[in-house]
Enzyme design. Structure first.
Site, PDB file in Angstrom:
ATOM      1  N   CYS A 536      30.634 -87.774  38.635  1.00 34.07           N
ATOM      2  CA  CYS A 536      31.258 -87.003  37.566  1.00 34.07           C
ATOM      3  C   CYS A 536      30.784 -87.498  36.206  1.00 34.07           C
ATOM      4  CB  CYS A 536      32.785 -87.024  37.692  1.00 34.07           C
ATOM      5  SG  CYS A 536      33.583 -85.739  36.677  1.00 34.07           S
ATOM      6  N   HIS A 641      33.791 -85.397  43.201  1.00 30.07           N
ATOM      7  CA  HIS A 641      34.444 -86.698  43.343  1.00 30.07           C
ATOM      8  C   HIS A 641      34.549 -87.095  44.821  1.00 30.07           C
ATOM      9  CE1 HIS A 641      35.901 -87.600  39.208  1.00 30.07           C
ATOM     10  NE2 HIS A 641      35.693 -86.297  39.059  1.00 30.07           N
ATOM     11  N   GLU A 643      34.996 -89.928  45.984  1.00 26.77           N
ATOM     12  CA  GLU A 643      35.998 -90.988  46.199  1.00 26.77           C
ATOM     13  C   GLU A 643      37.337 -90.417  46.647  1.00 26.77           C
ATOM     14  OE1 GLU A 643      36.879 -89.829  41.936  1.00 26.77           O
ATOM     15  OE2 GLU A 643      35.148 -89.889  43.288  1.00 26.77           O
TER      16      GLU A 643
END
Length: 666
Positions: A536, A641, A643
Site C-alpha cells: 500500500c 493489504h 497482511e
C-alpha cells in the site's frame, strides 16, 4: 373481583416494585458469566462429571453463607452482595453489588477469582472468557439439571433454534445502574436500548459460533435477532415519549410465562407454556417472588427492575469488563452525557435499532447506523465517557478505548491469540532477518506495526524485526548490511514534496521522518540488491524513492471512475479484482493472473520510478495495483493489504513466502 381488576392490581404491584428503585445512589451492579472448558482439549465441562460444575460449586461453597438447591442438585451459592449461579449449559455466573465504584467491583471479583482459580487448576478446567462457547454446538452442550432450564429449553427451542443458542451457548456481561425516578429510569432504559448495538460492537468477543468460525459480527446480537422477538431486542413502544412504568408493566404481564413458582409442585415450579402472566394471575394478586420471576423472564437489550440492567455485552477478560463498567457509569451517571445522547438520538425508532444491528452484523466497523458511520458513534461514546471520568478511572477505560481507536474487537484478535498459543511453525536456525518499517501515527509519541505483517513473516519462516526511525546514512548502511530484506508497510500519505508536487485537497497527514528514512532505505537496499516488499503506502513510497510520482487523490483525479478503493471492514475479504500481467514476476509468485484483493487507499501511482514496471492493474479503472523491478532479485510492491488476508487467501500468503525465500537466497 373481575379479571380486569386483578390486572390493575398486578399492574400496580409491578409499578410499585419499580418505584422501590427510585434512588440517587449511583451504585453499580455487575454480572459476568464464565464458560468452563477442559484444559488442553477445550471440551465442555458438564455439571455432573467428576471435577465438573457441581464439584466446582462444592469446593467454592466454603467461602459462602448459603447453598442453593434445585431438588437435590446444588445450583448456586450466596453471601452478602454476591450470588454464584449456573446457567443452562453450566456457565458459571457471578452477580455482585451494589458497589460505589469500579475499584469495589474489581476488588470483589479478584477475591472471587482467588477462590475459583485454584479449584479450576485442580480439576484441569479453564475459563476462556468468551461470549460464545467455542467447543461445540449449543444442542450438544449438556443442560444443567434445573427444572427452569428444562422448561425454557422445551418452549424456546420449539420457537427457534437460536433459543437453544441463547441459553446454552452465550456468556454475557451485564451492568446495572440506579435511577432517580420514573422519568430518569425510562430515559436511561431508552438510551441503553438505542446504543445497545454500539455497545455490542465495542464488546464483541464471540469469534466462534456453533463450533465453527463465525460468519457475522456481534454473534450475541445475531442470536437474539434469530429468536421470537416477543421478549428480546427492543421493548415494544419503549422509544415512544409516552412510555413509562405502566407500559412496562403491561409488557411484562402480556408475556408468555413458560413457568411460574408453585410451592405445591415437588420441584417448586409449574410449567405453564404459552399462558401469559395476566392469564395465570387473572384471579389473584402476585407475590413479590412472582413479580421478580416475571421480570426475569424477558431478555431485552436493557431491562427494568428496581434498577436498569444493560445487557448487550459479551463476557470478556476482567480488564475489559472493568473498562465497560467505567464506560457505562460515565455515560449514564452524567446528566450532561444523557442530554447529549438524547439530543443526538431523539428521532431513532425501533426499526432504526433493528437496522443498526443488521448493518453491524454484516459490516462491523465498516457500518453506518443512525445516519453516521459507526466509528462516529463509538468515538462519541468514549469521548463523552472520558469527559466524565471519576479520579483514577482513566486507566480502567483504556483497554476498550485502545481497541476502539484502532477499530478492532476482541473477537477479531482471538484467532491470532490462539495462533500464538498453539505456537507458530518451529523456527529455523538460518531464518532470514527481515526489517519492517514501523508506522508512526505521530512521530514523537511512538511506533506501531500491525500484527498481520509480523505474524505473516513468522508464519512463512522469517524473523521480523521492527526498525528504528532513522535516515542517517551510517545507520541505513548498517541496517542494509544486517538485514536480509525489508518490508515497507502501509501508513500515512507520502509528502508530495518528495516527488516535486504541491499538496492538494484530500491529501492526508504525512510522516516526514518516515518519508526520509524510506527514501534512504529503498535506495540503499536496491543498490545492495536486497529484497523489498512494499505494501500500500509502502508500494507508493518505493515508487517515489526511485523517482516516481503519485496521484494525490483518486477521486479528485478521476471523478467519473466508479470503483471505490476504500472498502468497509472486514479487511480480510476481497473488494475487487486485479489483473496480473502475464509473465511478470508477480504472476509467478502468486500463481494467477486474476486476484480478488482488499483495498484501503485513496492515492495511486502516476509516473513510475526508475527501473519499475506495472505488474497488476484494476480492470475497472486502470489504477496501478502492483509494481516490480525486473532487473532486481526481488523488488515488488502491491497496493492491497496481504497482511489482512494471508490467513484466508493463499495468494497473499505466497507473497510473504516469496519475500522470505528471496531473502533466504540472498
Amino acid at each position: 373481583m373481575s379479571k380486569a381488576s386483578f390486572h390493575e392490581i398486578n399492574r400496580r404491584k409491578l409499578i410499585s416494585y419499580f418505584e422501590t428503585g427510585d434512588k440517587a445512589n449511583q451504585k453499580l451492579g455487575f454480572e459476568l458469566e464464565h464458560i468452563l472448558l477442559h484444559v488442553g482439549t477445550c471440551e465442555p465441562v458438564t455439571y455432573s462429571e467428576p471435577g465438573g460444575v457441581r464439584d466446582v460449586l462444592e469446593q467454592l461453597s466454603v467461602h459462602y453463607d448459603r447453598k442453593i438447591y434445585d431438588g437435590d442438585n446444588l445450583v448456586g451459592l450466596e453471601r452478602p452482595r454476591e450470588v454464584i449461579s449456573i446457567e443452562p449449559a453450566g456457565q458459571l455466573e457471578i452477580s455482585m453489588g451494589p458497589f460505589s465504584d469500579v475499584v469495589e467491583v474489581e476488588t470483589a471479583y479478584l477475591r472471587f477469582r482467588d477462590w475459583l482459580d485454584p479449584i479450576l487448576d485442580e480439576f484441569g478446567v479453564e475459563t476462556p472468557m468468551l461470549g460464545y462457547n467455542p467447543s461445540a454446538s449449543a444442542r450438544e452442550l449438556e443442560l444443567t439439571p434445573k427444572f427452569r432450564y428444562k422448561c425454557m429449553t422445551d418452549f424456546l427451542g420449539n420457537q427457534a433454534y437460536e433459543g437453544i443458542c441463547m441459553m446454552r451457548g452465550t456468556a454475557s456481561l451485564q451492568v446495572s445502574i440506579d435511577f432517580e425516578d420514573e422519568a430518569d429510569a425510562v430515559r436511561k432504559l431508552r438510551i441503553a436500548e438505542i446504543i445497545a448495538p454500539i455497545l455490542s460492537l465495542i464488546c464483541d468477543n464471540s469469534p466462534i459460533y456453533e463450533g465453527e468460525e463465525r460468519t457475522c459480527n456481534i454473534v450475541r446480537t445475531a442470536v437474539w435477532a434469530g429468536m421470537n422477538q416477543d421478549r428480546v431486542g427492543t421493548i415494544p413502544g419503549s422509544l415512544d415519549a409516552s412510555f413509562g412504568f405502566a407500559e412496562y408493566a403491561d409488557y411484562i404481564l402480556s408475556r408468555e410465562a413458560i413457568l411460574v413458582p408453585d410451592a405445591d409442585e415437588p420441584q417448586g415450579w409449574r410449567y405453564v407454556g404459552a399462558q401469559t402472566f395476566d392469564e395465570i394471575y387473572a384471579d389473584r394478586e402476585m407475590t413479590r417472588t412472582e413479580v421478580e420471576h416475571a421480570l426475569s423472564m424477558v431478555w431485552p437489550d436493557a431491562r427494568l427492575k428496581n434498577f436498569v440492567e444493560i445487557r448487550p455485552a459479551d463476557a470478556m477478560p476482567i480488564e475489559y469488563c472493568l473498562a465497560y463498567v467505567v464506560l457505562i457509569r460515565s455515560l449514564f451517571y452524567s446528566k450532561r452525557n444523557l442530554g447529549v445522547l438524547e439530543s443526538l438520538l431523539v428521532n431513532v425508532g425501533e426499526d432504526d435499532v433493528n437496522e443498526a444491528k443488521r448493518q453491524l452484523m454484516e459490516h462491523g466497523y465498516g457500518a453506518e447506523i443512525y445516519g453516521r458511520p459507526i466509528e462516529f458513534w463509538v468515538d462519541m461514546l468514549l469521548v463523552l465517557a472520558t469527559g466524565s471520568l471519576a479520579p483514577g478511572e482513566a486507566s480502567y477505560l483504556e483497554p476498550l478505548a485502545s481497541m476502539a481507536k484502532y477499530r478492532f474487537t476482541l473477537a477479531e484478535i482471538w484467532p491470532r491469540l490462539m495462533e500464538k498459543r498453539r505456537a507458530m511453525p518451529a523456527g529455523e536456525p538460518d531464518a532470514p532477518i527481515i526489517g519492517v518499517v514501523p508506522r508512526y501515527d505521530f512521530e514523537w509519541t511512538g511506533l506501531a506495526v500491525g500484527d498481520g505483517y509480523l505474524s505473516g513473516l513468522l508464519e512463512t519462516g522469517a524473523v521480523p524485526i521492527v526498525l528504528p526511525l532513522t535516515s542517517d546514512p551510517a545507520h541505513i548502511s548498517r541496517l542494509v548490511e544486517w538485514c536480509d530484506g525489508f518490508l515497507i508497510p502501509g501508513g500515512q500519505d507520502v509528502d508530495p514534496a518528495r516527488y516535486g508536487a504541491r499538496r492538494k485537497p484530500h491529501t492526508h497527514r504525512s510522516a516526514t521522518s518516515r518519508d526520509a528514512m524510506e527514501q534512504a532505505l529503498v535506495r540503499a537496499a536496491v543498490a545492495a540488491d536486497k529484497p523489498i516488499l512494499g505494501i500500500c503506502r509502502g508500494m507508493q513510497s518505493l515508487n517515489v524513492a526511485l523517482g516516481g510520482t503519485l496521484h494525490q487523490d483518486i477521486l479528485a483525479e478521476y471523478p467519473d471512475q466508479g470503483l471505490l478503493h476504500v472498502q468497509k471492514r472486514p479487511f480480510d475479504m476481497p473488494a475487487h479484482m486485479v489483473e496480473v500481467v502475464e509473465g511478470s514476476k508477480l504472476e509467478k509468485l502468486v500463481g494467477a493472473t486474476r486476484l480478488g484483493v482488499n483495498t484501503i487507499h485513496h492515492q495511486s501511482i502516476a509516473k513510475l520510478g526508475e527501473g519499475l514496471v506495472v505488474s497488476a492493474v484494476s480492470p475497472d479503472d486502470g489504477i496501478v495495483e502492483a509494481i516490480e523491478m525486473p532487473d532486481a532479485h526481488f523488488v515488488v510492491g502491491v497496493q492491497w493489504h496481504p497482511e489482512h488476508m494471508w490467513r484466508r487467501r493463499p495468494h497473499s500468503k505466497r507473497l510473504f513466502r516469496a519475500l522470505v525465500e528471496a531473502c533466504r537466497d540472498r
